[in-house]
Design a protein around this motif. Structure first.
Motif, PDB file in Angstrom:
ATOM      1  N   ARG A   1       0.854  -1.187   0.000  1.00 57.10           N
ATOM      2  CA  ARG A   1       0.000   0.000   0.000  1.00 57.10           C
ATOM      3  C   ARG A   1       0.891   1.238   0.000  1.00 57.10           C
ATOM      4  NH1 ARG A   1      -2.556  -3.412   3.676  1.00 57.10           N
ATOM      5  NH2 ARG A   1      -4.733  -3.911   3.242  1.00 57.10           N
ATOM      6  N   ASP A   2       0.272   2.392  -0.053  1.00 56.45           N
ATOM      7  CA  ASP A   2       1.008   3.650  -0.087  1.00 56.45           C
ATOM      8  C   ASP A   2       1.760   3.885   1.233  1.00 56.45           C
ATOM      9  OD1 ASP A   2       0.772   6.879   0.536  1.00 56.45           O
ATOM     10  OD2 ASP A   2       1.278   6.398  -1.547  1.00 56.45           O
ATOM     11  N   LYS A   3       3.084   4.002   1.138  1.00 59.29           N
ATOM     12  CA  LYS A   3       3.922   4.151   2.329  1.00 59.29           C
ATOM     13  C   LYS A   3       3.656   5.452   3.074  1.00 59.29           C
ATOM     14  CE  LYS A   3       8.073   2.607   2.192  1.00 59.29           C
ATOM     15  NZ  LYS A   3       9.477   2.396   1.812  1.00 59.29           N
ATOM     16  N   ALA A   4       3.532   6.565   2.340  1.00 60.69           N
ATOM     17  CA  ALA A   4       3.309   7.860   2.987  1.00 60.69           C
ATOM     18  C   ALA A   4       1.988   7.864   3.755  1.00 60.69           C
ATOM     19  CB  ALA A   4       3.320   8.980   1.944  1.00 60.69           C
ATOM     20  N   LEU A   5       0.958   7.257   3.168  1.00 57.89           N
ATOM     21  CA  LEU A   5      -0.341   7.196   3.840  1.00 57.89           C
ATOM     22  C   LEU A   5      -0.255   6.345   5.101  1.00 57.89           C
ATOM     23  CD1 LEU A   5      -3.349   7.809   3.979  1.00 57.89           C
ATOM     24  CD2 LEU A   5      -3.748   5.854   2.449  1.00 57.89           C
ATOM     25  N   ALA A   6       0.440   5.202   5.006  1.00 62.99           N
ATOM     26  CA  ALA A   6       0.585   4.322   6.179  1.00 62.99           C
ATOM     27  C   ALA A   6       1.313   5.055   7.302  1.00 62.99           C
ATOM     28  CB  ALA A   6       1.340   3.053   5.789  1.00 62.99           C
ATOM     29  N   ARG A   7       2.334   5.817   6.957  1.00 60.70           N
ATOM     30  CA  ARG A   7       3.073   6.569   7.980  1.00 60.70           C
ATOM     31  C   ARG A   7       2.200   7.662   8.600  1.00 60.70           C
ATOM     32  NH1 ARG A   7       9.434   7.072   6.107  1.00 60.70           N
ATOM     33  NH2 ARG A   7       9.772   4.812   5.947  1.00 60.70           N
ATOM     34  N   LYS A   8       1.385   8.271   7.778  1.00 58.45           N
ATOM     35  CA  LYS A   8       0.478   9.312   8.294  1.00 58.45           C
ATOM     36  C   LYS A   8      -0.512   8.701   9.276  1.00 58.45           C
ATOM     37  CE  LYS A   8      -2.621  12.990   6.764  1.00 58.45           C
ATOM     38  NZ  LYS A   8      -3.279  13.644   5.612  1.00 58.45           N
ATOM     39  N   ILE A   9      -1.061   7.543   8.936  1.00 59.37           N
ATOM     40  CA  ILE A   9      -2.012   6.860   9.805  1.00 59.37           C
ATOM     41  C   ILE A   9      -1.374   6.520  11.152  1.00 59.37           C
ATOM     42  CG2 ILE A   9      -3.281   4.671  10.109  1.00 59.37           C
ATOM     43  CD1 ILE A   9      -3.805   4.772   7.047  1.00 59.37           C
TER      44      ILE A   9
ATOM     45  N   HIS B   1      -0.505  -1.946   8.464  1.00 64.14           N
ATOM     46  CA  HIS B   1      -0.012  -0.581   8.247  1.00 64.14           C
ATOM     47  C   HIS B   1       1.468  -0.470   8.593  1.00 64.14           C
ATOM     48  CE1 HIS B   1      -3.824   0.952   7.129  1.00 64.14           C
ATOM     49  NE2 HIS B   1      -4.365   0.935   8.321  1.00 64.14           N
ATOM     50  N   VAL B   2       1.904  -1.240   9.592  1.00 65.10           N
ATOM     51  CA  VAL B   2       3.326  -1.220   9.969  1.00 65.10           C
ATOM     52  C   VAL B   2       4.181  -1.736   8.822  1.00 65.10           C
ATOM     53  CG1 VAL B   2       5.077  -2.182  11.526  1.00 65.10           C
ATOM     54  CG2 VAL B   2       2.866  -1.426  12.439  1.00 65.10           C
ATOM     55  N   TYR B   3       3.774  -2.871   8.238  1.00 64.77           N
ATOM     56  CA  TYR B   3       4.549  -3.424   7.118  1.00 64.77           C
ATOM     57  C   TYR B   3       4.592  -2.450   5.942  1.00 64.77           C
ATOM     58  CZ  TYR B   3       4.190  -7.823   9.673  1.00 64.77           C
ATOM     59  OH  TYR B   3       4.258  -8.802  10.642  1.00 64.77           O
ATOM     60  N   ASN B   4       3.498  -1.726   5.727  1.00 63.58           N
ATOM     61  CA  ASN B   4       3.460  -0.755   4.629  1.00 63.58           C
ATOM     62  C   ASN B   4       4.281   0.486   4.920  1.00 63.58           C
ATOM     63  OD1 ASN B   4      -0.019  -1.555   4.099  1.00 63.58           O
ATOM     64  ND2 ASN B   4       1.744  -2.381   3.043  1.00 63.58           N
ATOM     65  N   ALA B   5       4.456   0.809   6.206  1.00 64.15           N
ATOM     66  CA  ALA B   5       5.134   2.047   6.593  1.00 64.15           C
ATOM     67  C   ALA B   5       6.652   1.929   6.642  1.00 64.15           C
ATOM     68  CB  ALA B   5       4.621   2.512   7.962  1.00 64.15           C
TER      69      ALA B   5
ATOM     70  N   LEU C   1       7.306 -13.174   9.326  1.00 61.18           N
ATOM     71  CA  LEU C   1       8.017 -13.291   8.042  1.00 61.18           C
ATOM     72  C   LEU C   1       7.023 -13.362   6.890  1.00 61.18           C
ATOM     73  CD1 LEU C   1      10.638 -13.765   6.374  1.00 61.18           C
ATOM     74  CD2 LEU C   1      10.298 -16.221   6.799  1.00 61.18           C
ATOM     75  N   LEU C   2       6.000 -14.216   7.029  1.00 57.24           N
ATOM     76  CA  LEU C   2       5.020 -14.389   5.960  1.00 57.24           C
ATOM     77  C   LEU C   2       4.223 -13.109   5.710  1.00 57.24           C
ATOM     78  CD1 LEU C   2       3.608 -17.963   6.741  1.00 57.24           C
ATOM     79  CD2 LEU C   2       5.521 -17.313   5.268  1.00 57.24           C
ATOM     80  N   GLU C   3       3.846 -12.427   6.784  1.00 60.70           N
ATOM     81  CA  GLU C   3       3.079 -11.191   6.642  1.00 60.70           C
ATOM     82  C   GLU C   3       3.890 -10.119   5.912  1.00 60.70           C
ATOM     83  OE1 GLU C   3       0.339 -11.643  10.698  1.00 60.70           O
ATOM     84  OE2 GLU C   3       2.094 -10.333  10.697  1.00 60.70           O
ATOM     85  N   ALA C   4       5.153  -9.999   6.283  1.00 62.36           N
ATOM     86  CA  ALA C   4       6.012  -8.997   5.640  1.00 62.36           C
ATOM     87  C   ALA C   4       6.241  -9.329   4.173  1.00 62.36           C
ATOM     88  CB  ALA C   4       7.344  -8.885   6.383  1.00 62.36           C
ATOM     89  N   LEU C   5       6.548 -10.584   3.884  1.00 67.60           N
ATOM     90  CA  LEU C   5       6.791 -10.986   2.495  1.00 67.60           C
ATOM     91  C   LEU C   5       5.558 -10.744   1.641  1.00 67.60           C
ATOM     92  CD1 LEU C   5       8.754 -14.356   2.992  1.00 67.60           C
ATOM     93  CD2 LEU C   5       9.699 -12.098   2.474  1.00 67.60           C
TER      94      LEU C   5
END
Length: 199
Positions: free
Chosen positions: A12-20, A96-100, A120-124
């Motif tokens: 997902r969009d990294k900037a949006l995840a960081r904003k959230i 959101h953490v993985y996206n950020a 590991l699976l969630e991040a991959l």
């Protein structure tokens, strides 16, 4: 091969995840997700955190503390005072953490109770590059993450600044997870082995 929700854990969009999550937009952020436990390599994470500069932050998301040595506590305290550690203490949607983050640290070397580690699976699946250890529990996923020898963890700062390399690993991992671990794929494979009776 455990199934994973590849529609929930996806890029997902990294900037949006960081904003959230209320995280800085323009910093390099590496993440650690899971129990604070030296069996998961948290001692390496804490030591690494003391070497980071102000442009790179370590994001910790954890709900449980298992075992950490006095030396690890000392290193972690130094990193907190230095200002290189960020915490997310509240309950959040973990995807959101993985996206950020720019990369996930998983420096495990020994066998672990969960094989493979769900983190590991969630991040991959999220397309998040993983920098991990040589744990037998992660053996089947070598090639999908940056495997680092226990003596090479001082090289992590240069790895997390290599955007091209991280992007290549993230894309390769995402493609593999969709092709091999999505619910539909696993269900189709199980169907071959289960007796089905028409009613």
């Amino acid at each position: 091969r455990p199934p994973i929700n590849t529609e929930l854990f996806k890029p997902r969009d990294k900037a949006l995840a960081r904003k959230i999550l209320g995280l800085p937009i323009n910093k390099r952020i590496i993440g650690y997700v899971g129990d604070i436990d030296e069996k998961r390599g948290f001692n390496i994470v804490a030591k690494l955190a003391t070497t980071l500069n102000d442009d790179t932050k370590l994001l910790i998301t954890s709900v449980n503390i298992d075992y950490i040595s006095k030396n690890t506590v000392k290193n972690f305290t130094r990193a907190i005072r230095k200002g290189t550690v960020l915490f997310i203490p509240r309950k959040i949607s973990i995807w959101h953490v993985y996206n950020a983050i720019d990369a996930l640290l998983l420096p495990m070397y020994d066998d672990y109770s969960t094989e493979p580690p769900v983190t590991l699976l969630e991040a991959l699946s999220s397309g998040t590059p993983v920098i991990g250890g040589l744990s037998p529990s992660m053996y089947d996923y070598r090639g999908l993450y940056l495997a680092v020898n226990v003596y090479e963890w001082h090289e992590i700062p240069s790895l997390i600044n290599d955007s091209v390399l991280l992007s290549e690993y993230g894309e390769k991992a995402r493609e593999y997870m969709v092709r091999n671990h999505s619910y539909n794929i696993i269900a189709e494979e199980l169907r071959k082995f289960l007796p089905w009776t028409a009613t």
